[in-house]
Design a protein around this motif. Structure first.
Motif, short mmCIF file in Angstrom:
data_model
loop_
_atom_site.label_atom_id
_atom_site.label_comp_id
_atom_site.label_asym_id
_atom_site.label_seq_id
_atom_site.Cartn_x
_atom_site.Cartn_y
_atom_site.Cartn_z
N LEU A 53 0.84 -1.21 0.00
CA LEU A 53 0.00 0.00 0.00
C LEU A 53 0.87 1.25 0.00
CD1 LEU A 53 -2.83 1.35 0.26
CD2 LEU A 53 -2.50 1.23 2.74
N TRP A 54 1.91 1.26 0.82
CA TRP A 54 2.80 2.42 0.88
C TRP A 54 3.43 2.68 -0.49
CZ3 TRP A 54 7.98 3.44 0.05
CH2 TRP A 54 8.42 4.68 0.51
N LEU A 55 3.91 1.63 -1.13
CA LEU A 55 4.52 1.78 -2.45
C LEU A 55 3.50 2.27 -3.48
CD1 LEU A 55 6.72 -1.43 -2.45
CD2 LEU A 55 7.58 0.91 -2.66
N GLU A 56 2.31 1.72 -3.45
CA GLU A 56 1.27 2.13 -4.41
C GLU A 56 0.87 3.59 -4.21
OE1 GLU A 56 -1.02 -2.17 -5.01
OE2 GLU A 56 -1.73 -0.79 -3.45
N GLU A 57 0.71 4.00 -2.97
CA GLU A 57 0.22 5.35 -2.67
C GLU A 57 1.29 6.43 -2.75
OE1 GLU A 57 -2.99 6.33 -2.10
OE2 GLU A 57 -3.58 4.26 -2.57
N ASN A 130 6.66 -4.23 13.30
CA ASN A 130 6.68 -2.87 13.85
C ASN A 130 7.69 -1.98 13.14
OD1 ASN A 130 4.62 -2.90 15.85
ND2 ASN A 130 5.95 -4.10 17.18
N VAL A 131 8.87 -2.53 12.85
CA VAL A 131 9.90 -1.76 12.15
C VAL A 131 9.38 -1.30 10.78
CG1 VAL A 131 12.15 -1.97 10.98
CG2 VAL A 131 11.88 -2.77 13.34
N ILE A 132 8.72 -2.19 10.08
CA ILE A 132 8.20 -1.86 8.74
C ILE A 132 7.14 -0.76 8.84
CG2 ILE A 132 6.87 -2.79 6.80
CD1 ILE A 132 8.50 -5.49 7.46
N PHE A 133 6.23 -0.90 9.77
CA PHE A 133 5.20 0.13 9.94
C PHE A 133 5.82 1.46 10.37
CE2 PHE A 133 2.16 -3.15 9.37
CZ PHE A 133 0.92 -2.57 9.16
N ASP A 134 6.86 1.41 11.20
CA ASP A 134 7.50 2.64 11.65
C ASP A 134 8.26 3.33 10.53
OD1 ASP A 134 6.56 2.35 14.24
OD2 ASP A 134 8.43 1.49 15.02
N GLU A 135 8.89 2.55 9.65
CA GLU A 135 9.70 3.16 8.60
C GLU A 135 8.87 3.73 7.45
OE1 GLU A 135 13.58 2.51 5.76
OE2 GLU A 135 12.95 0.84 7.01
N LEU A 136 7.73 3.12 7.19
CA LEU A 136 6.92 3.54 6.04
C LEU A 136 5.77 4.43 6.52
CD1 LEU A 136 6.78 0.10 4.19
CD2 LEU A 136 8.45 1.95 3.92
N LYS A 137 5.99 5.71 6.43
CA LYS A 137 5.00 6.68 6.89
C LYS A 137 4.30 7.33 5.70
CE LYS A 137 5.84 6.28 11.27
NZ LYS A 137 5.01 5.42 12.04
N PHE A 138 3.02 7.59 5.89
CA PHE A 138 2.24 8.29 4.88
C PHE A 138 2.21 9.77 5.22
CE2 PHE A 138 0.84 3.97 4.48
CZ PHE A 138 0.57 3.83 3.14
N ASN A 139 2.23 10.63 4.20
CA ASN A 139 2.17 12.09 4.42
C ASN A 139 0.75 12.51 4.72
OD1 ASN A 139 4.90 12.25 3.91
ND2 ASN A 139 4.60 12.63 1.74
#
Length: 139
Positions: A53-57, A130-139
């Motif tokens: 989702l992060w990559l797509e958005e 948790n690391v993945i969710f922490d590193e990939l933030k949405f603006n």
């Protein structure tokens, strides 16, 4: 974008809750390995779907389908590997590496049913998620 409303975030929250309450599901007829394997599986899928989702958005990434590789005469790369590669390409090296580590734990949990799952395996799966969710933030 309110990420809290997305199913990927809901799965993350459920995985945390499942891990926290895992002792509740262990019974004489249900070994801890089955419960722990389920937590690891959900941790991987939660992190993977969130990364996609992060990559797509944020990066307008769209994984290639198998037929697209065949059409171009290229060697097929799984969607899961494409996501890890795309994270690296977008300088999210740590997330890519942890997603690979989590993928390896998920394969152990799902396909090597006679291999024991340790407390460390379970703890690492939650940590990597948790690391993945922490590193990939949405603006």
């Amino acid at each position: 974008m309110n990420i809290e409303l997305y199913p990927q975030c809901q799965l993350f929250k459920f995985t945390i809750l499942l891990n926290y309450n895992k002792e509740y599901f262990i019974r004489p007829e249900i070994e801890s390995r089955a419960v722990n394997g389920t937590v690891i599986n959900r941790a991987y899928y939660s992190a993977y779907s969130y990364a996609l989702l992060w990559l797509e958005e944020t990066e307008k990434f769209k994984p290639k389908q198998k037929w697209e590789f065949e059409e171009k005469g290229e060697k097929y790369v799984s969607e899961h590997q494409q996501v890890r590669n795309a994270l690296k390409d977008h300088n999210k090296i740590k997330a890519s590496r942890k997603l690979k580590d989590l993928h390896d734990l998920r394969k152990k949990a799902d396909y090597k049913l006679s291999d024991p799952l340790t407390k460390n395996d379970l703890d690492e799966s939650i940590e990597y998620m948790n690391v993945i969710f922490d590193e990939l933030k949405f603006n």
